[in-house]
Design a protein around this motif. Sequence first.
Motif, PDB file in Angstrom:
ATOM      1  N   ALA A  44      -6.021  11.165   0.551  1.00 53.36           N
ATOM      2  CA  ALA A  44      -7.320  10.895   0.406  1.00 53.36           C
ATOM      3  C   ALA A  44      -7.984  11.621   1.532  1.00 53.36           C
ATOM      4  O   ALA A  44      -7.560  11.925   2.693  1.00 53.36           O
ATOM      5  CB  ALA A  44      -7.708   9.477   0.535  1.00 53.36           C
ATOM      6  N   LYS A  47     -12.364  11.173   5.894  1.00 51.01           N
ATOM      7  CA  LYS A  47     -13.561  10.228   5.915  1.00 51.01           C
ATOM      8  C   LYS A  47     -13.023   8.912   5.321  1.00 51.01           C
ATOM      9  O   LYS A  47     -13.368   7.728   5.756  1.00 51.01           O
ATOM     10  CB  LYS A  47     -14.635  10.863   5.706  1.00 51.01           C
ATOM     11  CG  LYS A  47     -15.409  11.734   6.376  1.00 51.01           C
ATOM     12  CD  LYS A  47     -16.740  12.302   5.659  1.00 51.01           C
ATOM     13  CE  LYS A  47     -17.334  13.398   6.816  1.00 51.01           C
ATOM     14  NZ  LYS A  47     -18.805  13.951   6.082  1.00 51.01           N
ATOM     15  N   SER A  48     -12.552   9.126   4.318  1.00 51.11           N
ATOM     16  CA  SER A  48     -12.130   7.877   3.323  1.00 51.11           C
ATOM     17  C   SER A  48     -10.901   7.180   4.120  1.00 51.11           C
ATOM     18  O   SER A  48     -11.097   6.030   4.163  1.00 51.11           O
ATOM     19  CB  SER A  48     -11.552   8.264   1.946  1.00 51.11           C
ATOM     20  OG  SER A  48     -11.142   7.350   1.405  1.00 51.11           O
ATOM     21  N   LYS A  51     -12.590   5.292   6.961  1.00 47.74           N
ATOM     22  CA  LYS A  51     -13.394   4.349   6.367  1.00 47.74           C
ATOM     23  C   LYS A  51     -12.249   3.013   6.118  1.00 47.74           C
ATOM     24  O   LYS A  51     -12.809   1.860   6.211  1.00 47.74           O
ATOM     25  CB  LYS A  51     -14.102   4.518   5.379  1.00 47.74           C
ATOM     26  CG  LYS A  51     -15.144   3.602   4.684  1.00 47.74           C
ATOM     27  CD  LYS A  51     -15.967   3.898   3.866  1.00 47.74           C
ATOM     28  CE  LYS A  51     -16.776   3.022   3.260  1.00 47.74           C
ATOM     29  NZ  LYS A  51     -17.909   3.647   1.928  1.00 47.74           N
ATOM     30  N   ARG A  52     -11.023   3.374   5.788  1.00 50.09           N
ATOM     31  CA  ARG A  52     -10.389   2.176   5.276  1.00 50.09           C
ATOM     32  C   ARG A  52      -9.248   1.854   6.532  1.00 50.09           C
ATOM     33  O   ARG A  52      -8.231   1.154   6.028  1.00 50.09           O
ATOM     34  CB  ARG A  52      -9.805   2.544   4.025  1.00 50.09           C
ATOM     35  CG  ARG A  52     -10.596   2.481   2.765  1.00 50.09           C
ATOM     36  CD  ARG A  52      -9.749   2.941   1.542  1.00 50.09           C
ATOM     37  NE  ARG A  52      -9.180   4.121   1.632  1.00 50.09           N
ATOM     38  CZ  ARG A  52      -8.290   4.508   0.770  1.00 50.09           C
ATOM     39  NH1 ARG A  52      -7.504   3.632   0.005  1.00 50.09           N
ATOM     40  NH2 ARG A  52      -8.015   6.062   0.730  1.00 50.09           N
ATOM     41  N   SER A  63      -2.163   5.941   0.919  1.00 45.88           N
ATOM     42  CA  SER A  63      -3.039   6.861   1.550  1.00 45.88           C
ATOM     43  C   SER A  63      -3.285   7.952   0.536  1.00 45.88           C
ATOM     44  O   SER A  63      -4.275   8.814   0.658  1.00 45.88           O
ATOM     45  CB  SER A  63      -2.323   7.532   2.776  1.00 45.88           C
ATOM     46  OG  SER A  63      -1.460   8.404   2.528  1.00 45.88           O
ATOM     47  N   ASN A  65      -4.890   9.973  -3.026  1.00 43.16           N
ATOM     48  CA  ASN A  65      -5.693   9.862  -4.128  1.00 43.16           C
ATOM     49  C   ASN A  65      -5.004   9.836  -5.508  1.00 43.16           C
ATOM     50  O   ASN A  65      -4.699  10.749  -6.066  1.00 43.16           O
ATOM     51  CB  ASN A  65      -6.878  10.629  -4.159  1.00 43.16           C
ATOM     52  CG  ASN A  65      -7.841  10.593  -4.914  1.00 43.16           C
ATOM     53  OD1 ASN A  65      -7.579  10.191  -6.254  1.00 43.16           O
ATOM     54  ND2 ASN A  65      -8.879  11.232  -4.776  1.00 43.16           N
TER      55      ASN A  65
END
Length: 221
Positions: A44, A47-48, A51-52, A63, A65
């Motif tokens: 991912a 930024k994603s 955020k998490r 981690s 996608n």
Amino acid sequence: MDKALLIVMAKWHAYGRCKTRLSKDIGKICSAKVQRKMTEHTVAVAKSLEKRSLMERKGFPESYNLTLLLDFLNSVKSGKSNVKAPVYSHLLYDNVPGEFINVNKPDILIIEGLNVLQPAPLPRDGNAIPYVSDFFDFSIFVDADEKNIKNWYIQRFLKLKSTAFREEKSYFNKYSYLSDEEAANVATSLWEKINHVNLIENILPTRQRACLLYTSPSPRD
């Protein structure tokens, strides 16, 4: 070949040249068109992860996608031409915006990554859940002595501190100002808190799932 033969190569963190040599040897032995792809491009975006609160879990199973990775594998396995994949930059520690590579009907596609041999989650309500391992025809686990890899990781960190980390765009630029002793301490801490934990919890338990165990010699730059 109408469809690519997919080989997965599970490896330890940042373990580079032995995988490259192994991939080239596979191509020579099979006299085939071989392409290599790392799974970093399906982690991912930063930024994603930020955020998490997962930046320090980068490379751990959570981690990735997974949808992006499965779509990529499905497209290659079904024989599609010019399958696009994002370009990952170790300098930026993220995918490069707007840049892609094409995987164009190779005879063999070698997928290299940390957690590529993870088993599929249990089915929900009896419905099978597609997973990475469903697409592979053969799997290799690149094994090595952890002490050797840890030492290589620290020495590589020190080398990068004086080279790539100095670039302003580098995610790790802040480490370029450290002394060698300070940098070695940081690298050791990163290894123990992140890489060693990922190794013990996620990577080593999948070793028995590989079709072939390749024990590598001591790593070199």
